[in-house]
Design a protein around this motif. Structure first.
Motif, PDB file in Angstrom:
ATOM      1  N   VAL A  24      -0.496  -8.331   9.418  1.00 27.59           N
ATOM      2  CA  VAL A  24      -1.793  -8.766   9.359  1.00 27.59           C
ATOM      3  C   VAL A  24      -2.505  -8.487   8.364  1.00 27.59           C
ATOM      4  CG1 VAL A  24      -2.317 -10.258  11.428  1.00 27.59           C
ATOM      5  CG2 VAL A  24      -3.314  -8.187  11.305  1.00 27.59           C
ATOM      6  N   LEU A  25      -3.346  -9.571   6.759  1.00 27.58           N
ATOM      7  CA  LEU A  25      -3.864  -8.269   6.212  1.00 27.58           C
ATOM      8  C   LEU A  25      -4.744  -9.374   6.025  1.00 27.58           C
ATOM      9  CD1 LEU A  25      -4.773  -7.115   3.484  1.00 27.58           C
ATOM     10  CD2 LEU A  25      -2.896  -7.723   2.119  1.00 27.58           C
ATOM     11  N   ASP A  26      -6.406  -8.496   6.150  1.00 27.96           N
ATOM     12  CA  ASP A  26      -7.379  -9.453   6.274  1.00 27.96           C
ATOM     13  C   ASP A  26      -8.568  -8.564   5.292  1.00 27.96           C
ATOM     14  OD1 ASP A  26      -8.360 -12.394   6.465  1.00 27.96           O
ATOM     15  OD2 ASP A  26      -7.985 -11.471   8.233  1.00 27.96           O
ATOM     16  N   SER A  27      -9.505  -9.055   4.110  1.00 24.50           N
ATOM     17  CA  SER A  27     -10.286  -8.753   3.304  1.00 24.50           C
ATOM     18  C   SER A  27     -11.451  -8.898   3.448  1.00 24.50           C
ATOM     19  CB  SER A  27     -10.351  -8.517   2.048  1.00 24.50           C
ATOM     20  OG  SER A  27      -9.079  -8.018   1.495  1.00 24.50           O
ATOM     21  N   MET A  28     -12.730  -8.013   3.562  1.00 15.91           N
ATOM     22  CA  MET A  28     -13.925  -8.108   4.005  1.00 15.91           C
ATOM     23  C   MET A  28     -14.978  -7.845   3.076  1.00 15.91           C
ATOM     24  SD  MET A  28     -14.728  -8.173   7.719  1.00 15.91           S
ATOM     25  CE  MET A  28     -15.932  -6.873   7.147  1.00 15.91           C
ATOM     26  N   PRO A  51     -16.560  -2.642  -6.794  1.00 18.36           N
ATOM     27  CA  PRO A  51     -17.502  -3.114  -5.632  1.00 18.36           C
ATOM     28  C   PRO A  51     -16.878  -2.831  -4.069  1.00 18.36           C
ATOM     29  CG  PRO A  51     -15.589  -4.694  -7.099  1.00 18.36           C
ATOM     30  CD  PRO A  51     -15.138  -3.851  -7.743  1.00 18.36           C
ATOM     31  N   GLU A  52     -18.017  -2.956  -4.014  1.00 15.68           N
ATOM     32  CA  GLU A  52     -17.483  -2.713  -1.934  1.00 15.68           C
ATOM     33  C   GLU A  52     -16.970  -4.148  -1.433  1.00 15.68           C
ATOM     34  OE1 GLU A  52     -21.858  -1.800   0.318  1.00 15.68           O
ATOM     35  OE2 GLU A  52     -20.776  -3.217   1.812  1.00 15.68           O
ATOM     36  N   MET A  53     -15.752  -3.714  -1.417  1.00 18.85           N
ATOM     37  CA  MET A  53     -14.593  -4.494  -0.575  1.00 18.85           C
ATOM     38  C   MET A  53     -13.667  -3.996   0.622  1.00 18.85           C
ATOM     39  SD  MET A  53     -13.226  -7.562  -0.912  1.00 18.85           S
ATOM     40  CE  MET A  53     -13.874  -8.219  -2.262  1.00 18.85           C
ATOM     41  N   ILE A  54     -13.852  -4.401   1.657  1.00 18.31           N
ATOM     42  CA  ILE A  54     -13.096  -3.135   2.734  1.00 18.31           C
ATOM     43  C   ILE A  54     -11.893  -4.476   3.152  1.00 18.31           C
ATOM     44  CG2 ILE A  54     -11.746  -2.933   4.826  1.00 18.31           C
ATOM     45  CD1 ILE A  54     -15.716  -2.789   3.630  1.00 18.31           C
ATOM     46  N   SER A  55     -10.234  -3.782   2.481  1.00 18.45           N
ATOM     47  CA  SER A  55      -9.449  -4.862   2.775  1.00 18.45           C
ATOM     48  C   SER A  55      -8.315  -3.522   4.028  1.00 18.45           C
ATOM     49  CB  SER A  55      -7.971  -4.619   2.154  1.00 18.45           C
ATOM     50  OG  SER A  55      -9.105  -5.591   0.769  1.00 18.45           O
ATOM     51  N   LEU A  56      -8.165  -4.272   5.281  1.00 16.49           N
ATOM     52  CA  LEU A  56      -7.055  -3.776   6.594  1.00 16.49           C
ATOM     53  C   LEU A  56      -6.415  -4.965   6.484  1.00 16.49           C
ATOM     54  CD1 LEU A  56      -7.581  -1.210   8.124  1.00 16.49           C
ATOM     55  CD2 LEU A  56      -7.670  -3.422   9.540  1.00 16.49           C
ATOM     56  N   SER A  57      -4.566  -3.890   6.991  1.00 15.55           N
ATOM     57  CA  SER A  57      -3.362  -4.975   6.712  1.00 15.55           C
ATOM     58  C   SER A  57      -2.650  -3.881   8.868  1.00 15.55           C
ATOM     59  CB  SER A  57      -2.613  -4.309   6.209  1.00 15.55           C
ATOM     60  OG  SER A  57      -1.087  -4.714   6.769  1.00 15.55           O
ATOM     61  N   ILE A  58      -2.975  -5.264   9.463  1.00 15.96           N
ATOM     62  CA  ILE A  58      -2.374  -4.172  10.481  1.00 15.96           C
ATOM     63  C   ILE A  58      -1.112  -5.160  10.783  1.00 15.96           C
ATOM     64  CG2 ILE A  58      -2.624  -4.002  13.258  1.00 15.96           C
ATOM     65  CD1 ILE A  58      -5.770  -4.439  12.748  1.00 15.96           C
ATOM     66  N   GLN A  59      -0.181  -3.624  11.017  1.00 12.53           N
ATOM     67  CA  GLN A  59       1.378  -4.139  12.124  1.00 12.53           C
ATOM     68  C   GLN A  59       0.949  -4.460  13.221  1.00 12.53           C
ATOM     69  OE1 GLN A  59       2.534  -1.026   9.299  1.00 12.53           O
ATOM     70  NE2 GLN A  59       3.538  -2.677   7.952  1.00 12.53           N
ATOM     71  N   GLY A  60       1.762  -4.875  14.220  1.00  9.30           N
ATOM     72  CA  GLY A  60       2.557  -4.600  15.041  1.00  9.30           C
ATOM     73  C   GLY A  60       3.692  -5.675  15.873  1.00  9.30           C
TER      74      GLY A  60
END
Lengths: 314, 314
Positions: free
Chosen positions: B43-47, B125-134
């Protein structure tokens, strides 16, 4: 805080190792064991307007570049790219912008048999993040940490061409097109990286500027380097355009080359170079040697002091 | 363009399937085969500020939330989270901000045995992306596409609490703390998701608002739903604060719940509910049924028309 310090803070504070994790924070990619004989390599890189491309950069080029940047990291690990996840943040979702972006992204993805299988899109500042996953045979990934004293230092392609392209674009020029192309459509050395997984003792991709990246590699390996500027692959137009010191500065500190810089044990030199020439047309330059600790450059046989100009950074 | 259209465009134009890809663009995560009996879910989601959190949101909460959001997607796939890659873009790297961010991120990562093994940091710019593998056992991942007519619709926890928390924060209030907490520190249903991989016919996490997310699930499954508002898990404070229609609107369209909404074949009902109660304290609500095509709500036994208020979106 400097980027390096942020990474160190994350590494120190956050949980970053567990069973099966072979390589964690601090290299071009991470490595985890997924089955007997095979490891999963993951890279994640973001790009934003102003820091990584210009207001006039087309979205076709942006789509190409976010893949090129991540594929270059994958190449520096010696791994075969397989799957991509894309996160696209845009202030307003313009159809034509997005269509050209996907066109640029798809072309380079297809070229490397890479499929885009997930991600997200959000409304926000213009920012593109991409994660690529790839596979490598067990123990075959290449890190920054294993350069040994006496190993030979090599680099692919040309250095400074993308930096010169950016310099030209900022002057409002669109040629020579070769340099504009080097900045807008860099070609990651994916096949070369996979090939190098059988030869290189250490490897990094040149993204922040040759001097910075080679210094990262030698710092991670606890060694130094001695590089001969005369041997660096620099296109003659750069020397035509600048005085010698500025041309060298552009080459050593201009970023966005996306070439591979790596080390080869001296005894493998001949066999390695012969195989390379059989397989690739990509230019290969033997440019220096790994030393015990101190690092430096030679030019025309003399020591050459580099100036820290921060040339052409955004 | 709407988010849905952007995703369709990418899906249509870009290469998105290859051998070994089980699930591509369009669900909570992707699935690829990695070895006999085991699949990799990513999954990959940004905030970003403004779209996903408020100017006054602490970086501890932002660090928690980017992990919660991605863990919730992983939960909705029924997979066990393993490895995380973080991309952090900040206009200026303030030590205290970053330290609190990493603290918030590490706490929730540790709680779920998740390690952060890579990523990048950039100035932008302030931005956080995270990818989680499971990982998930072969064929055990749960998609949005398999809800069947007659299946029972369930949801975990409470709906509308985070939306009410956001509403309170915008009014400058910091209590009741339970609702502020629901917005700032959502708890993804990771263990519940893994458990549900043995029971649910379809599943989605409630992030954009219950009505929107259940509609996405039923659209992907080519079915409809009939949901009883009386059965929805809504905290009484929401009815105390708003008139009935506004309380229902807040519950159905307020986002950021990060609860799981899923369907269970009718014949599994008793066994499933008994096992759930043996394993979890998490509230479980049977709220409706999957229908052939048309969707709607009942309230006090009558049809209830929902108003499309876009309540409390940024």
């Amino acid at each position: 805080m400097k980027e390096e310090d942020v990474i160190t803070l994350i590494k120190d504070m956050a949980p970053s190792f567990s069973k099966g994790v072979k390589l964690s924070i601090g290299d071009d990619g991470s490595v985890v064991e997924i089955k007997k004989g095979m490891e999963l390599v993951t890279v994640l890189d973001s790009m934003t307007l102003g820091t990584h491309y210009l207001p006039q950069t087309t979205s076709d080029s942006i789509g190409h570049k976010i893949f090129a940047v991540n594929l270059s990291d994958m190449a520096a690990m010696g791994a075969k790219p397989k799957w991509a996840h894309l996160s696209l943040s845009l202030p307003n979702a313009d159809h034509s912008w997005i269509e050209k972006f996907v066109k640029g992204a798809s072309a380079i993805a297809s070229k490397h048999d890479l499929v885009i299988i997930g991600g997200d899109t959000i409304q926000g500042p213009e920012m593109i993040s991409l994660s690529i996953q790839g596979l490598v045979k067990e123990g075959k990934y290449i890190t920054r940490t294993n350069a040994k004293i006496g190993d030979l230092v090599y680099v692919t392609g040309h250095l400074g061409s993308a930096g010169f392209g950016l310099h030209l674009l900022k002057l409002g020029k669109n040629e020579p097109s070769e340099f504009i192309q080097a900045f807008d459509y860099p070609e990651p050395r994916v096949d070369e990286g996979i090939f190098l997984s059988n030869y290189a003792s250490s490897m990094i991709d040149v993204s922040d500027g040759f001097h910075t990246d080679l210094s990262k590699l030698t710092k991670a390996s606890n060694v130094g380097f001695n590089v001969s500027i005369d041997q660096l692959p620099i296109r003659k137009e750069i020397f035509d355009h600048f005085n010698t010191d500025d041309a060298i500065s552009m080459t050593l500190s201009g970023g966005d080359d996306y070439e591979l810089c790596f080390t080869i044990p001296e005894k493998m030199k001949d066999g390695f170079e012969q195989k390379w020439n059989e397989k690739f047309n990509t230019r290969l330059s033997h440019i220096g040697i790994i030393t015990e600790s101190s690092s430096g450059y030679k030019y025309n046989g003399n020591d050459y002091m580099i100036e820290n100009k921060n040339f052409e950074h955004f």
